[in-house]
Structure formats: structure tokens, C-alpha cells
Design an enzyme around this catalytic site. Structure first.
Site, PDB file in Angstrom:
ATOM      1  N   ASP A  81      -9.440   0.382   8.398  1.00 27.96           N
ATOM      2  CA  ASP A  81      -9.440   1.806   8.037  1.00 27.96           C
ATOM      3  C   ASP A  81     -10.345   2.593   8.977  1.00 27.96           C
ATOM      4  O   ASP A  81     -10.042   3.723   9.339  1.00 27.96           O
ATOM      5  CB  ASP A  81      -9.901   1.998   6.584  1.00 27.96           C
ATOM      6  CG  ASP A  81      -8.873   1.501   5.585  1.00 27.96           C
ATOM      7  OD1 ASP A  81      -7.682   1.486   5.917  1.00 27.96           O
ATOM      8  OD2 ASP A  81      -9.282   1.142   4.463  1.00 27.96           O
ATOM      9  N   HIS A 125      -4.551   6.300   0.753  1.00 28.37           N
ATOM     10  CA  HIS A 125      -3.746   5.084   0.699  1.00 28.37           C
ATOM     11  C   HIS A 125      -4.306   4.215  -0.400  1.00 28.37           C
ATOM     12  O   HIS A 125      -5.352   4.522  -0.968  1.00 28.37           O
ATOM     13  CB  HIS A 125      -3.697   4.371   2.053  1.00 28.37           C
ATOM     14  CG  HIS A 125      -4.984   3.732   2.496  1.00 28.37           C
ATOM     15  ND1 HIS A 125      -6.070   4.461   2.937  1.00 28.37           N
ATOM     16  CD2 HIS A 125      -5.364   2.430   2.559  1.00 28.37           C
ATOM     17  CE1 HIS A 125      -7.052   3.625   3.271  1.00 28.37           C
ATOM     18  NE2 HIS A 125      -6.653   2.384   3.041  1.00 28.37           N
ATOM     19  N   HIS A 171      -5.321   0.284  -2.036  1.00 26.14           N
ATOM     20  CA  HIS A 171      -5.672  -1.108  -1.776  1.00 26.14           C
ATOM     21  C   HIS A 171      -5.155  -1.916  -2.963  1.00 26.14           C
ATOM     22  O   HIS A 171      -5.799  -1.930  -4.009  1.00 26.14           O
ATOM     23  CB  HIS A 171      -7.186  -1.270  -1.623  1.00 26.14           C
ATOM     24  CG  HIS A 171      -7.685  -0.853  -0.274  1.00 26.14           C
ATOM     25  ND1 HIS A 171      -9.011  -0.944   0.091  1.00 26.14           N
ATOM     26  CD2 HIS A 171      -7.032  -0.384   0.826  1.00 26.14           C
ATOM     27  CE1 HIS A 171      -9.150  -0.530   1.347  1.00 26.14           C
ATOM     28  NE2 HIS A 171      -7.971  -0.167   1.803  1.00 26.14           N
ATOM     29  N   GLU A 228       0.848  -1.187   0.000  1.00 26.94           N
ATOM     30  CA  GLU A 228       0.000   0.000   0.000  1.00 26.94           C
ATOM     31  C   GLU A 228       0.887   1.241   0.000  1.00 26.94           C
ATOM     32  O   GLU A 228       1.927   1.262   0.654  1.00 26.94           O
ATOM     33  CB  GLU A 228      -0.895   0.037   1.262  1.00 26.94           C
ATOM     34  CG  GLU A 228      -1.951  -1.043   1.291  1.00 26.94           C
ATOM     35  CD  GLU A 228      -3.026  -0.813   2.364  1.00 26.94           C
ATOM     36  OE1 GLU A 228      -3.028   0.247   3.034  1.00 26.94           O
ATOM     37  OE2 GLU A 228      -3.875  -1.713   2.528  1.00 26.94           O
TER      38      GLU A 228
END
Ligand SMILES: [Zn+2]
Length: 135
Positions: free
Chosen positions: A92, A79, A81, A25
Site C-alpha cells: 500500500d 480498499h 483487507h 479486495e
């Protein structure tokens, strides 16, 4: 639906960063004004993980200072995935320490229908925001 405004060059940069960071990530901050993103501040993923991210406290502090010096607000935290849907995970939500910020999740997958999605926590629920890509 509320919306986040994202310049096309930054939209492309986010997707590229998500691809370059594979298999892990990527993460970072989005600076701007109100709901308009003006700048990406990439951070190192301190966990170097394909399923988790963390910005080290020292780096987070530095990035927040850079935002202030540029007179930008923290508009969002992004961020990626690397696998699966780019929607917020249970982790999260547990770690959404900045409820004022938009949580932007990027997919590196070429077939992703919406490679950049934005969410904001309202209580325990995520509201999805429209990401408006502007030229
Ligand atoms: Zn996530």
C-alpha cells in the site's frame, strides 16, 4: 489526530462492499470536500485478488471525471483487507500515488474493532486519522 467525516450510510456501504467482494479486495474512490466524504465511487479491482488491488487506468480516469462533474474533490481512496489487520501494507505504501488522499482500509470481519480506518502518508510514515461517523 486529524479526522475524516463519513456519513453512517456510506460507512455501512463500505463494510457491505468489503463483504460482498470476498474473497477479493474491493476498491474505489471517496469524493467530498476537504475531509468530509460525500460519496463513494466503487471501482472494479482489476487484479481480482484477495491481497492486492488496482483500479484500471481507464476506470480511474472515468471516476476522476465523475468527481469533477459533481464538483467533488478526491478525499480518499479505499480498499479492503479481506484477512488480517486493516492497516496499510508495505505494498500500500509503495503504491500510494495520491499522497493528498486519505487511504481508507475496510475490514469485512464481523469482529473487527474498527472496520473502517483511515491513514495518510507523511513522508514514509502513515498517520492514522480518526474516522468520525456522522448521522
Ligand atoms: Zn492494502
Amino acid at each position: 489526530m486529524a479526522s475524516l467525516t463519513l456519513p453512517r450510510a456510506l460507512y455501512r456501504a463500505l463494510v457491505e462492499e468489503a463483504r460482498h467482494s470476498l474473497p477479493n479486495e474491493c476498491c474505489g474512490l471517496l469524493g467530498g470536500h476537504g475531509q468530509a466524504v460525500k460519496e463513494i465511487l466503487p471501482a472494479a479491482n482489476a487484479l481480482s485478488s484477495p491481497t492486492m488491488f488496482e483500479i484500471a487506468p481507464r476506470e480511474l480516469f472515468e471516476l476522476m471525471r465523475r468527481l469533477r462533474n459533481k464538483q467533488l474533490q478526491l478525499v480518499g481512496i479505499y480498499h479492503s483487507h479481506p484477512a488480517g489487520d486493516n492497516a496499510p501494507s508495505a505494498r500500500d505504501r509503495e503504491r500510494a500515488y495520491y499522497p493528498e488522499a486519505a487511504y481508507v482500509i475496510v475490514s469485512p470481519a464481523p469482529e473487527a474493532p474498527r472496520p473502517v480506518r483511515a491513514f495518510r502518508l507523511r513522508g514514509q510514515e502513515w498517520d492514522e486519522w480518526e474516522v468520525e461517523v456522522v448521522d
